[in-house]
Each structure stands twice: as C-alpha cells, then as structure tokens.
Scaffold this motif. Structure first.
Motif, PDB file in Angstrom:
ATOM      1  N   LYS A   1       0.841  -1.194   0.000  1.00 46.27           N
ATOM      2  CA  LYS A   1       0.000   0.000   0.000  1.00 46.27           C
ATOM      3  C   LYS A   1       0.880   1.249   0.000  1.00 46.27           C
ATOM      4  CE  LYS A   1      -3.800   2.156   2.524  1.00 46.27           C
ATOM      5  NZ  LYS A   1      -4.651   2.086   3.723  1.00 46.27           N
ATOM      6  N   VAL A   2       0.579   2.161  -0.919  1.00 52.23           N
ATOM      7  CA  VAL A   2       1.302   3.430  -1.028  1.00 52.23           C
ATOM      8  C   VAL A   2       0.289   4.553  -0.842  1.00 52.23           C
ATOM      9  CG1 VAL A   2       2.719   4.907  -2.490  1.00 52.23           C
ATOM     10  CG2 VAL A   2       2.965   2.412  -2.632  1.00 52.23           C
ATOM     11  N   ASP A   3       0.461   5.349   0.209  1.00 59.32           N
ATOM     12  CA  ASP A   3      -0.428   6.473   0.485  1.00 59.32           C
ATOM     13  C   ASP A   3       0.055   7.712  -0.255  1.00 59.32           C
ATOM     14  OD1 ASP A   3      -2.132   5.134   2.380  1.00 59.32           O
ATOM     15  OD2 ASP A   3      -0.496   5.273   3.828  1.00 59.32           O
ATOM     16  N   TYR A   4      -0.897   8.564  -0.617  1.00 57.96           N
ATOM     17  CA  TYR A   4      -0.572   9.848  -1.226  1.00 57.96           C
ATOM     18  C   TYR A   4      -1.653  10.847  -0.861  1.00 57.96           C
ATOM     19  CZ  TYR A   4      -4.009   8.549  -4.773  1.00 57.96           C
ATOM     20  OH  TYR A   4      -5.159   8.170  -5.407  1.00 57.96           O
ATOM     21  N   LYS A   5      -1.406  12.092  -1.125  1.00 58.70           N
ATOM     22  CA  LYS A   5      -2.371  13.155  -0.817  1.00 58.70           C
ATOM     23  C   LYS A   5      -2.705  13.928  -2.084  1.00 58.70           C
ATOM     24  CE  LYS A   5      -0.634  13.812   3.858  1.00 58.70           C
ATOM     25  NZ  LYS A   5       0.028  14.717   4.781  1.00 58.70           N
ATOM     26  N   VAL A   6      -3.943  14.388  -2.154  1.00 61.58           N
ATOM     27  CA  VAL A   6      -4.361  15.293  -3.217  1.00 61.58           C
ATOM     28  C   VAL A   6      -5.015  16.508  -2.571  1.00 61.58           C
ATOM     29  CG1 VAL A   6      -4.689  13.473  -4.938  1.00 61.58           C
ATOM     30  CG2 VAL A   6      -6.619  14.197  -3.547  1.00 61.58           C
ATOM     31  N   ARG A   7      -5.020  17.607  -3.306  1.00 61.37           N
ATOM     32  CA  ARG A   7      -5.598  18.830  -2.784  1.00 61.37           C
ATOM     33  C   ARG A   7      -6.376  19.551  -3.885  1.00 61.37           C
ATOM     34  NH1 ARG A   7      -1.441  22.548  -0.061  1.00 61.37           N
ATOM     35  NH2 ARG A   7      -1.306  20.735   1.240  1.00 61.37           N
ATOM     36  N   PRO A   8      -7.664  19.191  -4.061  1.00 61.82           N
ATOM     37  CA  PRO A   8      -8.461  19.923  -5.045  1.00 61.82           C
ATOM     38  C   PRO A   8      -8.653  21.371  -4.595  1.00 61.82           C
ATOM     39  CG  PRO A   8      -9.826  18.356  -3.840  1.00 61.82           C
ATOM     40  CD  PRO A   8      -8.416  18.159  -3.386  1.00 61.82           C
ATOM     41  N   ASP A   9      -8.940  22.237  -5.554  1.00 62.48           N
ATOM     42  CA  ASP A   9      -9.057  23.660  -5.241  1.00 62.48           C
ATOM     43  C   ASP A   9     -10.247  23.959  -4.333  1.00 62.48           C
ATOM     44  OD1 ASP A   9      -6.774  24.487  -6.678  1.00 62.48           O
ATOM     45  OD2 ASP A   9      -7.898  24.338  -8.544  1.00 62.48           O
ATOM     46  N   PHE A  10     -11.428  23.403  -4.661  1.00 59.28           N
ATOM     47  CA  PHE A  10     -12.629  23.722  -3.894  1.00 59.28           C
ATOM     48  C   PHE A  10     -13.554  22.523  -3.778  1.00 59.28           C
ATOM     49  CE2 PHE A  10     -11.721  27.749  -6.218  1.00 59.28           C
ATOM     50  CZ  PHE A  10     -11.380  28.532  -5.128  1.00 59.28           C
ATOM     51  N   MET A  11     -14.343  22.552  -2.717  1.00 56.27           N
ATOM     52  CA  MET A  11     -15.537  21.718  -2.609  1.00 56.27           C
ATOM     53  C   MET A  11     -16.692  22.711  -2.665  1.00 56.27           C
ATOM     54  SD  MET A  11     -14.496  18.588  -2.297  1.00 56.27           S
ATOM     55  CE  MET A  11     -15.971  17.749  -1.814  1.00 56.27           C
ATOM     56  N   VAL A  12     -17.655  22.452  -3.547  1.00 57.34           N
ATOM     57  CA  VAL A  12     -18.780  23.373  -3.717  1.00 57.34           C
ATOM     58  C   VAL A  12     -20.097  22.613  -3.670  1.00 57.34           C
ATOM     59  CG1 VAL A  12     -17.423  25.030  -5.059  1.00 57.34           C
ATOM     60  CG2 VAL A  12     -18.695  23.248  -6.248  1.00 57.34           C
ATOM     61  N   VAL A  13     -21.159  23.346  -3.384  1.00 53.92           N
ATOM     62  CA  VAL A  13     -22.501  22.760  -3.338  1.00 53.92           C
ATOM     63  C   VAL A  13     -23.433  23.599  -4.196  1.00 53.92           C
ATOM     64  CG1 VAL A  13     -24.492  22.282  -1.849  1.00 53.92           C
ATOM     65  CG2 VAL A  13     -22.203  21.843  -1.013  1.00 53.92           C
ATOM     66  N   LYS A  14     -24.288  22.892  -4.934  1.00 53.65           N
ATOM     67  CA  LYS A  14     -25.354  23.552  -5.679  1.00 53.65           C
ATOM     68  C   LYS A  14     -26.518  22.576  -5.749  1.00 53.65           C
ATOM     69  CE  LYS A  14     -26.562  25.895  -9.949  1.00 53.65           C
ATOM     70  NZ  LYS A  14     -26.107  26.360 -11.256  1.00 53.65           N
ATOM     71  N   ASP A  15     -27.702  23.047  -5.412  1.00 52.13           N
ATOM     72  CA  ASP A  15     -28.905  22.213  -5.432  1.00 52.13           C
ATOM     73  C   ASP A  15     -28.717  20.931  -4.611  1.00 52.13           C
ATOM     74  OD1 ASP A  15     -30.091  24.111  -7.111  1.00 52.13           O
ATOM     75  OD2 ASP A  15     -29.357  23.085  -8.910  1.00 52.13           O
ATOM     76  N   LYS A  16     -28.094  21.058  -3.442  1.00 56.00           N
ATOM     77  CA  LYS A  16     -27.855  19.959  -2.499  1.00 56.00           C
ATOM     78  C   LYS A  16     -26.924  18.871  -3.035  1.00 56.00           C
ATOM     79  CE  LYS A  16     -32.240  20.674  -0.192  1.00 56.00           C
ATOM     80  NZ  LYS A  16     -33.517  20.104   0.227  1.00 56.00           N
ATOM     81  N   VAL A  17     -26.189  19.178  -4.102  1.00 50.72           N
ATOM     82  CA  VAL A  17     -25.202  18.246  -4.647  1.00 50.72           C
ATOM     83  C   VAL A  17     -23.819  18.839  -4.402  1.00 50.72           C
ATOM     84  CG1 VAL A  17     -24.353  17.086  -6.716  1.00 50.72           C
ATOM     85  CG2 VAL A  17     -26.810  17.468  -6.436  1.00 50.72           C
ATOM     86  N   THR A  18     -22.921  18.022  -3.835  1.00 46.98           N
ATOM     87  CA  THR A  18     -21.551  18.461  -3.552  1.00 46.98           C
ATOM     88  C   THR A  18     -20.637  18.040  -4.699  1.00 46.98           C
ATOM     89  OG1 THR A  18     -21.942  18.222  -1.179  1.00 46.98           O
ATOM     90  CG2 THR A  18     -19.648  18.328  -1.898  1.00 46.98           C
ATOM     91  N   TYR A  19     -19.805  18.971  -5.124  1.00 42.98           N
ATOM     92  CA  TYR A  19     -18.871  18.729  -6.223  1.00 42.98           C
ATOM     93  C   TYR A  19     -17.447  19.070  -5.774  1.00 42.98           C
ATOM     94  CZ  TYR A  19     -23.063  19.314  -9.170  1.00 42.98           C
ATOM     95  OH  TYR A  19     -24.304  19.209  -9.732  1.00 42.98           O
ATOM     96  N   VAL A  20     -16.494  18.405  -6.388  1.00 39.92           N
ATOM     97  CA  VAL A  20     -15.094  18.804  -6.309  1.00 39.92           C
ATOM     98  C   VAL A  20     -14.878  19.747  -7.486  1.00 39.92           C
ATOM     99  CG1 VAL A  20     -12.707  18.046  -6.438  1.00 39.92           C
ATOM    100  CG2 VAL A  20     -14.401  16.592  -5.340  1.00 39.92           C
ATOM    101  N   ALA A  21     -14.268  20.898  -7.229  1.00 40.38           N
ATOM    102  CA  ALA A  21     -14.042  21.874  -8.293  1.00 40.38           C
ATOM    103  C   ALA A  21     -12.545  22.115  -8.458  1.00 40.38           C
ATOM    104  CB  ALA A  21     -14.758  23.181  -7.986  1.00 40.38           C
ATOM    105  N   GLU A  22     -12.089  22.070  -9.688  1.00 40.18           N
ATOM    106  CA  GLU A  22     -10.686  22.326 -10.006  1.00 40.18           C
ATOM    107  C   GLU A  22     -10.618  23.543 -10.912  1.00 40.18           C
ATOM    108  OE1 GLU A  22      -6.621  21.877  -9.771  1.00 40.18           O
ATOM    109  OE2 GLU A  22      -8.188  20.960  -8.579  1.00 40.18           O
ATOM    110  N   ILE A  23      -9.685  24.437 -10.623  1.00 40.10           N
ATOM    111  CA  ILE A  23      -9.529  25.685 -11.360  1.00 40.10           C
ATOM    112  C   ILE A  23      -8.368  25.533 -12.344  1.00 40.10           C
ATOM    113  CG2 ILE A  23      -9.224  28.182 -11.158  1.00 40.10           C
ATOM    114  CD1 ILE A  23     -11.603  26.758  -9.487  1.00 40.10           C
ATOM    115  N   LYS A  24      -8.615  25.892 -13.590  1.00 38.95           N
ATOM    116  CA  LYS A  24      -7.568  25.828 -14.619  1.00 38.95           C
ATOM    117  C   LYS A  24      -7.661  27.065 -15.505  1.00 38.95           C
ATOM    118  CE  LYS A  24      -6.061  21.634 -13.675  1.00 38.95           C
ATOM    119  NZ  LYS A  24      -4.763  21.408 -13.127  1.00 38.95           N
ATOM    120  N   THR A  25      -6.554  27.362 -16.170  1.00 35.38           N
ATOM    121  CA  THR A  25      -6.528  28.455 -17.136  1.00 35.38           C
ATOM    122  C   THR A  25      -5.894  27.964 -18.435  1.00 35.38           C
ATOM    123  OG1 THR A  25      -4.373  29.217 -16.372  1.00 35.38           O
ATOM    124  CG2 THR A  25      -6.295  30.243 -15.355  1.00 35.38           C
ATOM    125  N   GLY A  26      -6.213  28.639 -19.499  1.00 38.56           N
ATOM    126  CA  GLY A  26      -5.586  28.344 -20.786  1.00 38.56           C
ATOM    127  C   GLY A  26      -5.855  26.936 -21.274  1.00 38.56           C
TER     128      GLY A  26
END
Length: 146
Positions: free
Chosen positions: A80-105
């Motif tokens: 087993k190899v552990d790792y970490k991730v860090r998405p930009d945001f957790m957001v909610v709309k209409d009682k649904v939770t999403y992971v949100a990632e911000i990108k440009t270009g």
C-alpha cells in the motif's frame, strides 16, 4: 626565481577564487530567479482562485471548502502506497456536492491528459461521478461526468 613562482601561484589562487565566486554568484542568481518565477505562479494561482470563487457564486454554487487535503492510496506490487491530493474547492449547488478544479488556458480543457487524469482521480477519491472544471480564461464552469 622564487619571487616569480610566488607571483604565478598568487595569480593562480586568485583565478581559482574568482571562478569559485562566479560559480557561487551564478548559483545564487539561478535560485533567486527560480524563486521569483515560483512566486509569480503562486500569485497568478491565487488571483485565479479569487476569480473562480466569484464565478462560482455568480452561477449559484456555494464554496464549502478550499484546498481540502485528502488521502488516497494505491497498491504497488502488493504494498500500500499512500498519497495526498488537494483539489481547489468543494462546492454545493442544489444539495449536490462537487469537487471543483480551477484551470486556465490550455490546461482548462478535458482534452489535456493531465487535467483529465486529475479530474478522474478526484472523481474516484471523492466517490462522485461528477466534478467541476472552472475555466478562468473563458469564465466557464464545466460539469464533467465519468
């Protein structure tokens, strides 16, 4: 003759010291440049995140978490190899939770393999078939489904 050899030795030592000094200054200059570039990337990232928050709120999303660190794991040859991730945001709309990632270009496209893989990883880790890709350049919010 001894005087001539001593002068020659002093010149060689001076040259060596000068070369070492120039190498050190070049190394310091390179590190300073790299730090400055990193600072500019971080500054641009923070600015993009502020713009993303405004866009998300405008489109009816509520930001519930920023830079949430989550642990994941894989198995490599049975270990087993552990790792970490860090998405930009957790957001909610209409009682649904999403992971949100911000990108440009170009990286804001799902045609970009690293972006697609990152979103797929978030989808798996957060047990969600939908994630949000916020394209700051185009001021668009894209719901990506897996």
């Amino acid at each position: 003759m001894i005087n001539l050899d001593l002068n020659n030795l002093i010149h060689k030592i001076t040259l060596i010291v000068l070369i070492v000094l120039l190498l050190y200054l070049g190394w310091k200059l390179r590190n300073t440049y790299k730090s400055f570039i990193f600072y500019l990337y971080k500054k641009r990232g923070r600015k993009s995140e502020r713009k993303a928050i405004k866009l998300l709120i405008k489109k009816g999303y509520k930001v519930i978490n920023q830079q949430l660190t989550t642990k994941g794991y894989l198995y490599e040859n049975g270990n087993k190899v552990d790792y970490k991730v860090r998405p930009d945001f957790m957001v909610v709309k209409d009682k649904v939770t999403y992971v949100a990632e911000i990108k440009t270009g170009l990286s804001a496209s799902i045609e970009t393999i690293s972006t697609r893989r990152q979103l797929l990883e978030y989808s798996k880790l957060f047990n969600s078939s939908k994630v949000i890709l916020v394209d700051i350049s185009k001021k668009e919010i894209k719901v990506i489904e897996f």
